[in-house]
Enzyme design. Structure first.
Site: not given
Ligand code: MOS
Length: 730
Positions: A467-468, A615, A691
């Site tokens: 997703i990027g 990483i 996140e």
């Molecule tokens: Mo994330 S809010 O689980 O794409």
């Protein structure tokens, strides 16, 4: 492959490809316009019809009548689908409202029709000719009002540990404050978009979706067709942030429109439709109480959070980090969920922790000040290496204090003046702020298939998405490392439900889980290759395009002359995440300037120090973190969906009025990763980071503004109207 004991030494530990700074292998396609996005599948479908969604004009009520006759007669129109001719539409497992509404309307801009026409303009013009007569019903749109009737969400029981009330009453230093966070929108670059093609009774959806297998199941459920008859294809995604975790209306409308028009149909939501038609991060009200000894040891913590959603929806889990982040014997945690008739609230980047830390990490700053302690020191002395409520359960790894100390040293934290409003740079009040970052590391089973072809190239296939985030690249790095191939000898194919089911992209679990699935498949392929080469699989080593045992060395090219050699497997996670608490940690540091006359707040520099296991690719990991910091800066300063409390919708539903950060807002960002490999997380020893970067950062900005101005704002976003009249007089 079962993963139920900590990883030992394995081929990934060589880190000849994994862990090396590697530019995205899909970058050239994206930057040259050759990556096919869902709305641009000219390659599979040169002559599509165009769909246009009509959204409900009311937030709650029913459709009394709907008249499509004029629209049907409009030029170019091929089909119009509404609840009257759609056939049954079920609610998907991951949706709370119907993706095609009617006659009942559950939220504003809920889809009520799709118009299919030869051109986009014809479809849009015809949609304007549909006459809908609504019967409006009263709704509840105001969280502050609905709070009183909020209830305990299902499966989310209150937590009581020790005796909070007694400990809090006895604490010599206490804090009791309430913080609010607004509704927020994902505002990803690519809108929700789908192209639907029916082949007999089989549906192919070229779509933009983070979780292919969930999506496939939900499309089937919504339309009432077998899952095997649905294929989702989503190789390139222009951002998701949780807004594309689940199938949304445009995918279902494309399928319905295409079936009715007997033509491929493509549809993208226009930007002004996204904010109310799709999901958002729900607003919260959070009350936090902390009690501590005079020397700064936390003895009592209470965190209560209120949020709202449509019936059947989930709360914004804003208290989740407060169970685990800091030490302290007595704890009281509760979430309450109110019914709101706003559009569906759902996951947005770090759902729970992002909003929860916006409050908790201001509270920690306030508490440090009451104690006369440095906020870095206050956090450090309340570190815990075990789950505070289950001391027998350690964190798999936790280098939070190292994040704090490293960040403080690199950022020049010692130059901070602890007296708020004391430092000026011309007409700018300047200040430093910091916050802790915390985000759990989730593990989900993940599968992949890896083939070796006759030329000695490896082809990886999995329904994992990018997703990027850099999935293509870290998956290629993993296969290259496992098979001893250079990176350019690996092809990665993603985002197709024809491929093995992966963890998908969400909850920052994608990187660790999907590469672990590729690792498992590569272990199988290594066995197949060794067997084919007549070598002992247990002793075989893979390097430089060869498989070798001792001085017997066989090139991979040519081994698959009689047909591809194939390894397919799924990594299945056991109970290690129950025996150990798996989380990621960080520390954010921010410098701001606040104009003493106008109140304009400008971020001057930001630093994040992250503790997130191995990483896999420092280039894409850094991009994830600086993107998350940028999003968090928006959460701090500008982002807010404004609720029209009379009519029940988000009034600012475009990017002119829902303000996300732009380059000029973010002058300098730095990210430091602590070295670490966590053998509890997976054979990759990696954890999520995408996140973590948004967790805590908004509070660091808020704390910096306080340090600059001496004005404490507890309601996000921190816009200047909330503090201008309290700035120190020049
Ligand atoms: Mo994330 S809010 O689980 O794409």
């Amino acid at each position: 492959m079962k993963f139920d004991t900590p990883a030992t030494t394995n081929p990934i530990d060589r880190m000849t490809v994994v862990g090396r700074p590697t530019p995205r292998i899909d970058g050239k396609y994206k930057t040259t316009g050759t990556a096919p996005y869902a709305y641009e599948r000219h390659d599979v479908n040169a002559d599509p019809a165009y769909g246009y969604m009509l959204g409900a004009a009311i937030a709650k009520g029913t459709i009394r009548s709907i008249d499509t006759s004029e629209a049907e007669a409009a030029p170019g129109v091929r089909a119009i689908v509404t609840y009257k001719n759609s056939g049954p539409i079920a609610v998907g497992r991951f949706n709370t409202a119907k993706l095609l509404g009617g006659p009942e309307i559950e939220h504003y801009h809920q889809a009520v029709a799709i118009v299919v026409a030869d051109t986009f303009e014809q479809a849009r013009a015809a949609a304007r000719l549909i006459r809908v007569d609504y019967a409006r019903a009263e709704g509840q749109y105001d969280l502050a009002q609905a709070k009183a009737s909020a209830t305990m969400p299902k499966g989310n029981a209150d937590v009581q540990h020790g005796d909070f009330a007694t400990a809090y009453a006895a604490a010599p230093v206490t804090l009791d404050e309430t913080y609010t966070t607004p509704d927020q929108s994902h505002a990803m670059m690519e809108p929700m978009a789908s192209t639907a093609v029916w082949d007999g009774d089989e549906l192919i959806l070229y779509t933009s979706n983070q979780m292919i297998d969930w999506g496939r199941g939900d499309v089937a459920k919504t339309l009432g067709i077998p899952k095997e008859k649905v294929r989702l294809v989503s190789p390139y995604i222009g951002g998701g942030f949780g807004g594309k975790l689940f199938v949304r209306a445009e995918a279902i409308l494309a399928a319905l429109g295409s079936r009715a028009a007997k033509r491929p149909v493509k549809i993208a939501l226009a930007r002004p439709e996204i904010f109310n038609n799709t999901t958002h991060r729900p607003a919260t009200i959070q009350r936090i109480r902390i009690g501590a000894t005079k020397d700064g040891k936390i003895t009592a913590t209470a965190h209560e959070a209120w949020s709202g959603n449509l019936p059947g929806g989930d709360p914004e889990g804003a208290t989740s980090q407060s169970k685990l982040f800091y030490a302290g014997a007595n704890r009281s945690i509760a979430e309450r969920l109110a019914t709101l008739d706003l559009p569906e609230g759902n996951a947005m980047r770090a759902p729970g922790e992002a909003a929860g830390l916006m409050a908790l990490e201001i509270a920690m700053d306030e508490m440090a000040e009451k104690l006369g302690m440095d906020p870095v020191e206050f956090r450090a002395i309340n570190d815990t290496q075990v789950d505070p409520m289950k001391p027998e359960r350690p964190f798999s790894q936790r280098h939070f204090v190292e994040c704090l100390r490293t960040g403080a040293a690199k950022f020049g934290w010692s130059r901070r003046n602890a007296r708020p409003g004391a430092v000026r740079d011309g007409q700018w009040l300047t200040g430093l702020g910091m916050a802790g970052a915390f985000r759990n590391n989730i593990v989900l089973d993940s599968g992949a298939r890896v083939r070796l072809d006759r030329a000695g190239r490896a082809i990886v296939e999995t329904d994992m998405t990018d997703i990027g985030t850099g999935s293509y690249t870290i998956i290629a790095q993993t296969a290259a490392e496992m098979l001893g191939l250079p990176l350019d000898q690996v092809d990665v194919r993603l985002g197709d439900s024809a491929f093995p089911v992966s963890a998908g992209s969400g909850g920052q679990f994608g990187a660790n889980c999907s590469t672990a699935g590729v690792y498992a498949a590569c272990v199988k392929l290594r066995e197949a290759i060794a067997a084919k080469a007549g070598l002992d699989p247990a002793a075989a080593e893979f390097a430089d395009g060869h498989v070798a045992v001792g001085n017997r060395k066989v090139p991979l090219a040519g081994l698959a002359d009689a047909g591809d050699l194939i390894g397919e497997d799924t990594i299945e996670f056991g109970d290690l995440d129950k025996r150990y608490q798996q989380s990621t940690f960080g520390a954010h540091f921010v410098e701001v300037g606040v104009n003493a006359f106008t109140g304009e707040a400008r971020i001057r520099r930001m630093l994040a120090v992250c503790d997130a296991g191995r990483i896999l690719n420092p280039v894409s990991a850094r991009s994830q973190v600086i993107g998350a910091m940028t999003m968090g800066a928006g959460a701090a300063l500008t982002e807010e969906l404004v609720v029209d409390k009379r009519f029940g919708f988000f009034a600012n539903h475009d990017l002119a009025q829902y303000e996300v950060m732009v380059h000029a807002d973010i002058p300098h960002q730095e990210v430091i990763f602590l070295d670490g490999a966590d053998p509890i997380s997976s054979p990759m020893k990696a954890k999520g980071v995408g996140e973590l970067g948004i967790c805590g950062i908004a509070a660091a900005v808020a704390n910096a503004i306080y340090n600059a101005t001496g004005v404490r704002v507890r309601d996000y976003p921190i816009t200047l109207d909330k503090y201008l009249d309290r700035l120190p007089v020049a």
